[in-house]
Design a protein around this motif. Structure first.
Motif, PDB file in Angstrom:
ATOM      1  N   LEU A 145      20.401  -6.971 -12.774  1.00 33.76           N
ATOM      2  CA  LEU A 145      19.688  -6.633 -14.009  1.00 33.76           C
ATOM      3  C   LEU A 145      20.611  -6.430 -15.189  1.00 33.76           C
ATOM      4  CD1 LEU A 145      17.026  -4.183 -12.521  1.00 33.76           C
ATOM      5  CD2 LEU A 145      16.731  -6.598 -13.113  1.00 33.76           C
TER       6      LEU A 145
ATOM      7  N   GLU B  37      21.095  -9.602 -22.250  1.00 31.53           N
ATOM      8  CA  GLU B  37      20.399  -9.480 -20.979  1.00 31.53           C
ATOM      9  C   GLU B  37      18.971  -9.997 -21.115  1.00 31.53           C
ATOM     10  OE1 GLU B  37      20.483  -5.400 -19.740  1.00 31.53           O
ATOM     11  OE2 GLU B  37      22.667  -5.385 -19.488  1.00 31.53           O
TER      12      GLU B  37
ATOM     13  N   THR C 284      12.402  -7.535 -20.321  1.00 27.10           N
ATOM     14  CA  THR C 284      11.477  -7.152 -19.250  1.00 27.10           C
ATOM     15  C   THR C 284      10.561  -8.321 -18.901  1.00 27.10           C
ATOM     16  OG1 THR C 284      11.460  -4.946 -20.215  1.00 27.10           O
ATOM     17  CG2 THR C 284       9.772  -5.416 -18.560  1.00 27.10           C
TER      18      THR C 284
ATOM     19  N   TRP D  12      12.342 -11.053 -16.989  1.00 33.33           N
ATOM     20  CA  TRP D  12      12.570 -10.689 -15.587  1.00 33.33           C
ATOM     21  C   TRP D  12      11.279 -10.822 -14.794  1.00 33.33           C
ATOM     22  CZ3 TRP D  12      16.708 -11.153 -13.064  1.00 33.33           C
ATOM     23  CH2 TRP D  12      17.954 -10.803 -13.584  1.00 33.33           C
TER      24      TRP D  12
ATOM     25  N   LEU E  11      17.400  -5.308  -6.448  1.00 33.03           N
ATOM     26  CA  LEU E  11      17.678  -4.927  -7.839  1.00 33.03           C
ATOM     27  C   LEU E  11      19.074  -4.358  -7.859  1.00 33.03           C
ATOM     28  CD1 LEU E  11      14.240  -3.254  -8.657  1.00 33.03           C
ATOM     29  CD2 LEU E  11      14.984  -5.589  -9.198  1.00 33.03           C
TER      30      LEU E  11
ATOM     31  N   PRO F  27      21.774  -0.916 -11.742  1.00 30.01           N
ATOM     32  CA  PRO F  27      20.417  -1.206 -12.207  1.00 30.01           C
ATOM     33  C   PRO F  27      19.746  -0.035 -12.912  1.00 30.01           C
ATOM     34  CG  PRO F  27      20.522  -1.102  -9.800  1.00 30.01           C
ATOM     35  CD  PRO F  27      21.919  -1.111 -10.286  1.00 30.01           C
TER      36      PRO F  27
ATOM     37  N   ARG G 204      19.120   0.092 -16.670  1.00 34.56           N
ATOM     38  CA  ARG G 204      18.002  -0.582 -17.343  1.00 34.56           C
ATOM     39  C   ARG G 204      16.864   0.412 -17.561  1.00 34.56           C
ATOM     40  NH1 ARG G 204      17.636  -6.321 -18.922  1.00 34.56           N
ATOM     41  NH2 ARG G 204      15.390  -5.947 -18.784  1.00 34.56           N
TER      42      ARG G 204
ATOM     43  N   LEU H  67       9.713  -2.668 -13.853  1.00 38.55           N
ATOM     44  CA  LEU H  67      10.065  -3.832 -13.027  1.00 38.55           C
ATOM     45  C   LEU H  67       9.677  -3.578 -11.564  1.00 38.55           C
ATOM     46  CD1 LEU H  67      13.579  -4.722 -14.538  1.00 38.55           C
ATOM     47  CD2 LEU H  67      11.407  -5.916 -14.933  1.00 38.55           C
TER      48      LEU H  67
END
Lengths: 397, 94
Positions: A37, A60, A63, A66, A83, A88, A91, A97
């Motif tokens: 992530l 990156e 949301t 992803w 993840l 992670p 994030r 997520l």
């Protein structure tokens, strides 16, 4: 924490799983999605498998991006979602997520250092549908743990391991072993028993990225391994039915290579923080990669059609001695990244294999480690810690 | 047959962290667990589905299977599977 897990098991009651014949006949499904992530991480572990130039990655995935990756991979058959990172927990959308991925039917593994975690989050993640938290430790003693992680994290990790257990997750502890902590393996296992771990993974350092850079300081000695193995086996017997202990010999000390990623483009898909899709988390460093990005192409286009994922898929790309070797269906010729790092050619046989003409490179690396280990502490090469400053300096960013 | 771990009044449960679900892409039921997956054949899925759906004794589970499969004599098969599944850490006893 940038580490990866094991492949699918085949067991009684199962309908049969990976074997070489399936791989040869058809492109299989990306069963395992590793979502890195972020490269942000509060730790600076010198054995990190992130690329040396991680500091060059600026943007990156969002949301939404992803979630689109998760959805597409799930539709293609992915069941396991890792993840990872970096860390992670850095994030802010992690809980969202998790919640959405669980709705899609993923089994969700959070691979974390525990830094940035608290008991409330552990409970919230459970409620959101997280299946499993793997807490990694650097060593069993406070001093060494903090030295290796480059931060003061040990007490907190212990508390987080307890919170994981209290919230009804299976507790999986991961200790990354290397020359500087492997002699503490009994203390490591005692700590795991004390924490009532369900699984302990004594994961040997794999020499990619930062770990490769620090290899001379990290590669264990043969006698250390023999001792560690004997101790691990004793604890395995004692803890039978109670705590499962996985102990893997570092591939440098094997005479056959590991079945890396269970075959290139076979079951494993990594998506890096910037959306680059990779057949394994270290493959970015190979020459000639086109590095397809999930922002430009669908997961299906990448998995089935990209040059990168087809490059070492199956067996046609192999050179001798792999090409005519019966064991190629079992080990897929070993690791492409290791072949490249050691020989300069990613299509060569993994030098770990004793049949490889380059096997001497492994023996020489072991010898260099031994010479380095014999030096007095003040003369030894210092460990280079994984942080943005070192990344920029070493890679000239 | 019940000289193993499981007796008629034992209540089998999925082991901690294991999830039983249908996978359309695999066209079969699977068990998911930390970083792994087992694809299940038909009989294994029938038994694990009943362990997953509700808490019940082995005797109750077998009775249910007999109703579903026309009174087939499957006691031995069920006990044998339970022992294997326990040996693989897929299930535990309540």
């Amino acid at each position: 924490m940038a580490t990866t897990g094991s492949e699918n098991n085949k067991a009684p009651g199962s309908t049969g799983g990976a074997n070489g014949m399936n791989v040869r006949d058809a492109i299989r499904q990306p069963l395992w999605l590793l979502a890195e992530l972020t490269y942000s991480c509060p730790l600076q572990c010198p054995y990190c498998s992130n690329p040396m130039d991680f500091a060059a990655v600026k943007s990156e995935l969002t949301t939404e991006q992803w979630l689109s990756v998760f959805r597409q991979a799930r539709e293609m058959g992915a069941t396991q979602l890792g993840l990872s990172g970096g860390e992670p927990l850095a994030r802010p959308d992690l809980i969202e997520l998790i919640r959405e991925a669980r709705k899609m039917g993923f089994y969700i593994n959070l691979i974390t250092s525990g830094v940035g975690l608290n008991a409330d989050k552990v409970a919230e993640f459970k409620e959101a549908g997280l299946d499993h938290i793997q807490v990694s430790f650097q060593a069993s003693s406070e001093d060494l743990n903090n030295l290796i992680a480059g931060t003061d994290a040990f007490q907190h990790k212990i508390e987080m391991a307890r919170a994981v257990k209290a919230n009804g997750y299976p507790m999986v502890l991961c200790f990354v072993t290397h020359r500087q902590n492997i002699d503490q393996i009994d203390e490591i296992l005692d700590l795991a028993i004390n924490l009532e771990a369900d699984y302990v993974e004594l994961a040997t350092t794999q020499y990619y990225g930062w770990a490769m850079h620090n290899r001379d300081q990290l590669l264990p000695l043969k006698e250390q391994l023999e001792r560690a193995e004997a101790i691990a086996h004793r604890y395995q017997d004692e803890q039978k039915g109670n705590m499962k202990i996985y102990y893997v010999v570092p591939d440098y000390y094997e005479d056959r290579p590991k079945a890396c990623m269970n075959g290139w483009g076979n079951v494993f898909l990594t998506v890096a923080p910037d959306g680059t899709a990779l057949p394994c988390h270290a493959a970015r460093e190979l020459p000639g990669m086109q590095l397809p990005n999930v922002r430009d192409l669908s997961i299906r286009e990448i998995w089935e059609g990209s040059n990168d994922f087809n490059r070492f898929r199956g067996f046609d790309w192999m050179q001798e001695p792999c090409r005519s070797c019966d064991e190629r269906f079992k080990d897929f010729g070993g690791c492409r990244c290791q072949a490249y790092m050691l020989t300069g050619d990613p299509a060569k046989t993994d030098p770990v294999c004793s049949k490889s003409p380059d096997h001497h490179l492994i023996l020489e690396a072991i010898e260099r480690g031994r010479m380095e280990a014999a030096k007095p502490a003040e003369k030894a090469k210092p460990l280079v810690f994984r942080n943005p400053k070192n990344s920029k300096e070493i890679c000239g960013l | 047959m019940s000289d193993g771990i499981f007796k008629p009044d034992s209540i089998p449960m999925l082991a901690l962290g294991y999830r039983f679900q249908w996978e359309p892409a695999q066209d079969c039921h699977v068990l998911l667990y930390p970083e792994g997956m087992v694809k299940l054949n038909g009989p294994a899925a029938e038994i694990l589905k009943r362990i997953n759906d509700k808490q019940q004794t082995v005797a109750e589970l077998i009775a249910e299977l007999k109703v579903a499969f026309n009174g087939a004599d499957l006691d031995d098969d069920v006990y044998q599977f339970l022992e294997e599944a326990y040996g693989n850490d897929w299930i535990r006893k309540q």
